[in-house]
Motif scaffolding. Structure first.
Motif, short mmCIF file in Angstrom:
data_model
loop_
_atom_site.label_atom_id
_atom_site.label_comp_id
_atom_site.label_asym_id
_atom_site.label_seq_id
_atom_site.Cartn_x
_atom_site.Cartn_y
_atom_site.Cartn_z
N PRO A 24 0.83 -1.21 0.00
CA PRO A 24 0.00 0.00 0.00
C PRO A 24 0.86 1.27 0.00
O PRO A 24 1.94 1.30 0.60
CB PRO A 24 -0.80 -0.10 1.30
CG PRO A 24 -0.75 -1.54 1.68
CD PRO A 24 0.56 -2.07 1.15
N GLU A 25 0.37 2.29 -0.68
CA GLU A 25 1.09 3.56 -0.74
C GLU A 25 1.24 4.13 0.67
O GLU A 25 0.33 4.05 1.49
CB GLU A 25 0.33 4.55 -1.62
CG GLU A 25 1.14 5.78 -1.93
CD GLU A 25 0.49 6.64 -3.00
OE1 GLU A 25 0.68 7.86 -2.94
OE2 GLU A 25 -0.19 6.08 -3.87
N ILE A 27 3.40 3.02 2.88
CA ILE A 27 4.06 2.03 3.72
C ILE A 27 5.52 1.93 3.28
O ILE A 27 5.81 1.76 2.11
CB ILE A 27 3.40 0.63 3.59
CG1 ILE A 27 1.93 0.69 3.98
CG2 ILE A 27 4.15 -0.42 4.38
CD1 ILE A 27 1.69 1.03 5.43
#
Length: 88
Positions: A24-25, A27
Motif C-alpha cells: 500500500p502507498e 508504507i
C-alpha cells in the motif's frame, strides 16, 4: 500484468515488481524487507531491482526537504515510464 508490458522482464523481476506493487502507498518497504519475505538471496533481489530500474518499472528520485535534509523516493510502475534525469 495483463497488457504484457513486462514481457521482457525476467521471472524474478516480475515477481519482485508484483510484490512491490502490492505494498500500500505510504508504507515503507525496502529492498531489505523484500529479501526477508522472498526466498531468493539479497544479490538476486538487487539484480532484479536493477533490472526494474533499467526497464522503467522502478524510478528513484533524490529530493530535498525544506529544512535541507535529503531523502530518496522510490516508485514502482506497472507499465514502464521514461525517466527525466534533468536537474529540477
Amino acid at each position: 500484468m495483463p497488457d504484457g508490458s513486462d514481457s521482457g522482464l525476467s521471472p524474478l523481476a516480475r515477481r519482485v515488481l508484483a510484490c512491490m506493487l502490492a505494498v500500500p502507498e505510504g508504507i515503507k518497504f525496502t529492498g531489505k524487507d523484500l529479501t526477508d519475505v522472498m526466498p531468493e538471496g539479497p544479490y538476486r533481489i538487487q539484480k532484479a531491482l536493477r533490472e526494474l530500474g533499467a526497464t522503467g518499472h522502478r524510478t528513484v528520485r533524490r529530493l530535498k526537504k525544506p529544512n535541507g535534509q535529503f531523502y530518496v523516493e522510490v516508485e514502482y510502475h506497472a507499465t514502464p515510464v521514461e525517466t527525466d534525469d534533468s536537474p529540477s
